[in-house]
Each structure stands twice: as structure tokens, then as C-alpha cells.
Design an enzyme around this catalytic site. Structure first.
Site, PDB file in Angstrom:
ATOM      1  N   LYS A  54       0.385  -1.153  -0.797  1.00 22.51           N
ATOM      2  CA  LYS A  54       0.067   0.280  -0.219  1.00 22.51           C
ATOM      3  C   LYS A  54       1.257   1.204  -0.092  1.00 22.51           C
ATOM      4  O   LYS A  54       1.940   1.205   0.684  1.00 22.51           O
ATOM      5  CB  LYS A  54      -1.124   0.218   1.373  1.00 22.51           C
ATOM      6  N   ARG A 153     -11.248  -0.555  14.083  1.00 25.45           N
ATOM      7  CA  ARG A 153     -10.423   0.451  13.325  1.00 25.45           C
ATOM      8  C   ARG A 153     -11.243   0.002  12.394  1.00 25.45           C
ATOM      9  O   ARG A 153     -12.162   0.652  11.984  1.00 25.45           O
ATOM     10  CB  ARG A 153      -9.471   0.722  13.496  1.00 25.45           C
ATOM     11  N   TYR A 275      13.831  31.128   8.786  1.00 23.23           N
ATOM     12  CA  TYR A 275      12.583  31.414   8.717  1.00 23.23           C
ATOM     13  C   TYR A 275      11.921  31.548  10.220  1.00 23.23           C
ATOM     14  O   TYR A 275      13.290  30.488  11.422  1.00 23.23           O
ATOM     15  CB  TYR A 275      11.311  30.328   8.312  1.00 23.23           C
ATOM     16  N   MET A 323      11.008  24.736   3.362  1.00 22.09           N
ATOM     17  CA  MET A 323      10.494  24.057   1.838  1.00 22.09           C
ATOM     18  C   MET A 323      11.723  23.259   0.869  1.00 22.09           C
ATOM     19  O   MET A 323      11.111  22.403   0.768  1.00 22.09           O
ATOM     20  CB  MET A 323       9.656  24.535   0.744  1.00 22.09           C
TER      21      MET A 323
HETATM   22  C1  LIG Z   1       0.160  -1.598   6.807  1.00 18.52           C
HETATM   23  C2  LIG Z   1      -0.687  -2.660   7.459  1.00 18.52           C
HETATM   24  C3  LIG Z   1      -0.001  -4.366   7.141  1.00 18.52           C
HETATM   25  C4  LIG Z   1       1.456  -3.805   7.397  1.00 18.52           C
HETATM   26  O1  LIG Z   1       2.265  -3.543   8.493  1.00 18.52           O
HETATM   27  P1  LIG Z   1       3.651  -3.388   9.207  1.00 18.52           P
HETATM   28  O2  LIG Z   1       3.142  -2.996  10.601  1.00 18.52           O
HETATM   29  O3  LIG Z   1       4.087  -2.907   7.984  1.00 18.52           O
HETATM   30  O4  LIG Z   1       4.510  -4.998   8.949  1.00 18.52           O
HETATM   31  C5  LIG Z   1      -0.711  -5.589   7.964  1.00 18.52           C
HETATM   32  N1  LIG Z   1      -2.136  -5.886   7.985  1.00 18.52           N
HETATM   33  C6  LIG Z   1      -2.857  -4.655   7.906  1.00 18.52           C
HETATM   34  C7  LIG Z   1      -4.525  -4.714   8.093  1.00 18.52           C
HETATM   35  C8  LIG Z   1      -1.997  -3.182   7.266  1.00 18.52           C
HETATM   36  O5  LIG Z   1      -3.072  -2.619   7.647  1.00 18.52           O
END
Ligand SMILES: *Cc1c(COP(=O)(O)O)cnc(C)c1O
Length: 383
Positions: A54, A153, A275, A323
Site C-alpha cells: 500500500k 478501526r 525562517y 520547503m
Molecule cells: C499496513 C498493514 C500491514 C503491514 O504492517 P507492517 O507493520 O508494515 O508490517 C498489515 N496488515 C494491515 C491490516 C495493515 O493495515
């Protein structure tokens, strides 16, 4: 292969003009990525190892990372969003399973089914929607099903699980490949929430039709074997971070970031830097300005914190992160300070992702996924 970074570590004109067009060079070691997949797959066995890709493979570039992971043996891929699933379909062979963690949006069921993508059903609403489509098509469409064992969640909550236990028709109507749940504290080996979630998962599984199970993320893989079940879902460990910051780890770093020096200048004591003048020099100071800023994912919380490295020397960040640039104190290096055109290390052998995350008061995941789009991205791979 020698030092895989020798090209990118060279200073000045290195025959590859492209690097000079960018403020920094992001080097992604696909061999290390493949190595990490194999380490995790071996650790997980006999469970199968999926790959979580992802968020553009945690920022490193999914169109390069996913084919490398496939080559290393990954066949099950997790993304968060449907758009990411379509990106994967375009770059991977057909013999793969792609699952979308963030459930199925109402109205997309037909598209998802037609593409052979697996939704992770996270509520009774999506279970019903998938069941309806399976009935309509008269076929057992593949999907995964998530139970919430302690994150509040995503996944069927306690009440929904009770309903599912009494009405488990989805297991007949659809092809539920895995039952999932997600660990909230797997990065903390000693946290009792891990065993509490495991226990809750097992209790629920005992009341449901038999089905393969996927519980562990990267951290979960390194807890006891009980957490591994049939499929594990590593993300961060693939990308080079040991989930428990174990110094003996076999996990190898995957990313290196080098920033280009714009200029080095001398200023007197009592000079205000950056800044809002958050830093004032205490002594005659040599300042080196580099061409990476918060727009490149170098968090503004690293203002007056953290450092870059040059030939092993630590160069503290002084003043605000801008930036497009950062100012470093290079006084102690004198004439050996980096000069315009040189590269300094932001992530590499002297400064790990974990170091940067600590200085920025965040986690490695956020540093990785923040890394900007305008670096010269170089992908290393032995043929
Ligand atoms: C992002 C995610 C993972 C991977 O988790 P890591 O800690 O990066 O290994 C696995 N399962 C779900 C549901 C996730 O959202």
C-alpha cells in the site's frame, strides 16, 4: 557487487546528469527488498508470506517494488485502496491475489469482482453486499473477511461477530480465502495486548467455519509462532526496518537518501539562521545549505534537530527546515566541509530510518511514506 551505492555516493558530476537536476538522490536497493522478503518468508514458514505494498510500497515505488517481490516469490499482495489494486494489476503477472484492506465502497462491487480483486470485508454491510453479488452471479466470488480483535478501526466488531457466528452463510455463498485481524501493538514484543488479541481471535475462530487465517504484520511475525497462522502480512520489514529494532536483525536497509549541496558559506557569531530566526550562531560558523526540504518529506519537526552526514561526520541541522532547503552547521569540518555539487547522507549507513524517525518524533513508516516525488530515484538490482 561491491558497494551498491558507489554511483550515487560520488560527488559532483558523475556522468549521470540526471542526478544534478534533482535536490537529492533516493536509492532503492531492490536486492535488499528481495532479501528481506525471503528472510520473512523463511521466518513465517510454513505460513505463506504476502507483501503489503500500500501507499506506493511505503513510498519506495510500487511499480518497481511489486515486480521485485513477485520475483522473490510473493503471490499475495495487500493494498489499501482500489486504485492501488489497479496499479498492481498493470505491473504484475496474472497468477497473483490482490486484496484491498480498506473494504469495498458501495457501487464498486461489480468492478472489483470483474477485475478478480479481493475485497477485505470489514463490516456486515460489506458482507451483505458481497453475498448479494455472489447470489446474483451464482458464483463464489473470492474475498477476505476481517474481525476486529482490539483496534476499533476496521473489521467486524464484537456484536457483528456474534451475528456472523449465528449466520455464517457468507462462507457458503462466497469464497472466503482468509479471515484477518490486525495487531495494534506488535511493534512492542512485551505488550500484553498481543496475547489478548491472539486469544480473542482464537475464541472467534473456534465458533466460525474452518478457514485459513492471517493475523501477523511485520512485528507479529517476530512474536511467537502462534501469531503466524496461515498467511503473514509484512510491510515495514520488507522496506528495511526491523519491527523491534533488533540490532542482530537479518533485515537489510532498502533506502538511501543523499542530498545535494547548494553552497557553503561563512557567517559571524550572532547571525540569525533561517525562517523566524529560531537559531542564532554562537561562534563564527560555516553553514552548508542542502537542496532537500519539507516538500521532499524532511519533516519540519527536524528544525534544529537531527543531522546529515558527510564522510562520517555528523552535521547538525540548524534553523528551520525550509520547503526546499536545510541549513547544516559544518564549522567543525573546516575546509573539508561539503561544497556545492557534493552529496551529504540523510538516510544511509550513518543514519538509519529509525534514527530519523526518532529525531522527528515519529515512526519510520511516516518518514518512508513522506519521501518526496522530486528526487532522482535510482533502483539497484543485480540482474
Ligand atoms: C499496513 C498493514 C500491514 C503491514 O504492517 P507492517 O507493520 O508494515 O508490517 C498489515 N496488515 C494491515 C491490516 C495493515 O493495515
Amino acid at each position: 557487487m561491491g558497494d551498491p551505492y558507489s554511483l550515487s555516493r560520488k560527488t559532483g558530476v558523475d556522468g549521470d546528469m540526471c542526478g544534478l537536476y534533482c535536490g537529492g538522490i533516493l536509492t532503492v536497493d531492490l536486492d535488499a527488498l528481495q532479501h528481506n522478503y525471503r528472510v520473512l518468508a523463511k521466518k513465517a514458514a510454513p505460513a505463506q508470506a504476502a507483501a503489503v505494498v500500500k501507499a506506493n510500497a511505503y513510498g519506495i515505488g510500487v511499480t518497481k517494488a511489486a515486480p521485485a517481490l513477485y520475483e522473490a516469490g510473493a503471490r499475495v499482495f495487500f493494498v489499501a485502496q482500489l486504485v492501488e489494486a489497479f496499479t498492481l494489476l498493470a505491473v504484475l503477472p496474472k497468477d497473483i491475489t490482490i486484496a484491498v484492506l480498506n473494504d469495498i465502497q458501495p457501487g464498486t462491487e461489480e468492478i472489483v469482482a470483474d477485475a478478480g480483486i479481493l475485497p477485505v470485508l470489514n463490516s456486515l454491510h460489506s458482507v451483505a453486499a458481497w453475498a448479494k453479488l455472489c447470489s446474483k452471479r451464482g458464483t463464489k466470488l473470492p474475498a477476505m473477511l476481517q474481525l476486529d480483535t482490539g483496534m476499533a478501526r476496521l473489521g467486524l466488531d464484537e456484536r457483528e461477530c456474534e451475528v456472523l457466528i449465528k449466520n455464517p452463510e457468507i462462507f457458503q455463498l462466497a469464497d472466503i480465502r482468509y479471515i484477518l485481524s490486525h495487531l495494534a501493538s506488535a511493534d512492542e514484543k512485551q505488550n500484553t495486548q498481543n496475547s489478548a488479541q491472539l486469544e480473542k481471535m482464537q475464541t472467534l475462530l473456534n465458533k466460525l467455519p474452518p478457514c485459513p487465517v492471517a493475523l501477523a504484520n511485520s512485528g507479529g511475525i517476530f512474536l511467537s509462532g502462534d501469531f503466524r497462522y496461515d498467511l503473514v502480512r509484512p510491510g515495514i520489514a520488507l522496506y528495511g526496518v526491523d519491527p523491534h529494532h533488533d540490532t542482530q536483525t537479518e533485515i537489510r536497509p532498502v533506502v538511501q537518501l543523499d542530498a545535494r549541496v547548494i553552497e557553503t558559506r561563512q557567517v559571524p557569531a550572532e547571525t540569525k539562521v533561517g525562517y523566524n530566526a529560531t537559531f542564532t550562531t554562537m561562534r563564527p560558523t560555516q553553514i552548508t545549505t542542502i537542496a532537500v526540504g519539507y516538500a521532499d518529506g524532511w519533516h519540519r519537526t527536524l528544525s534544529n534537530r537531527g543531522a546529515a552526514y558527510f564522510n562520517g561526520a555528523r552535521l547538525p541541522i540548524i534553523g528551520r527546515v525550509s520547503m526546499d532547503s536545510i541549513t547544516l552547521d559544518t564549522t567543525d569540518l573546516g575546509e573539508n566541509a561539503p561544497q556545492r555539487g557534493d552529496l551529504v547522507e540523510l538516510i544511509g549507513p550513518h543514519q538509519s530510518l529509525a534514527d530519523v524517525a526518532r529525531d522527528a518524533d515519529t515512526i519510520t513508516y511516516e518518514i518512508l511514506t513522506s519521501l518526496g516525488q522530486r528526487f532522482d530515484r535510482r533502483y539497484l538490482k543485480a540482474v
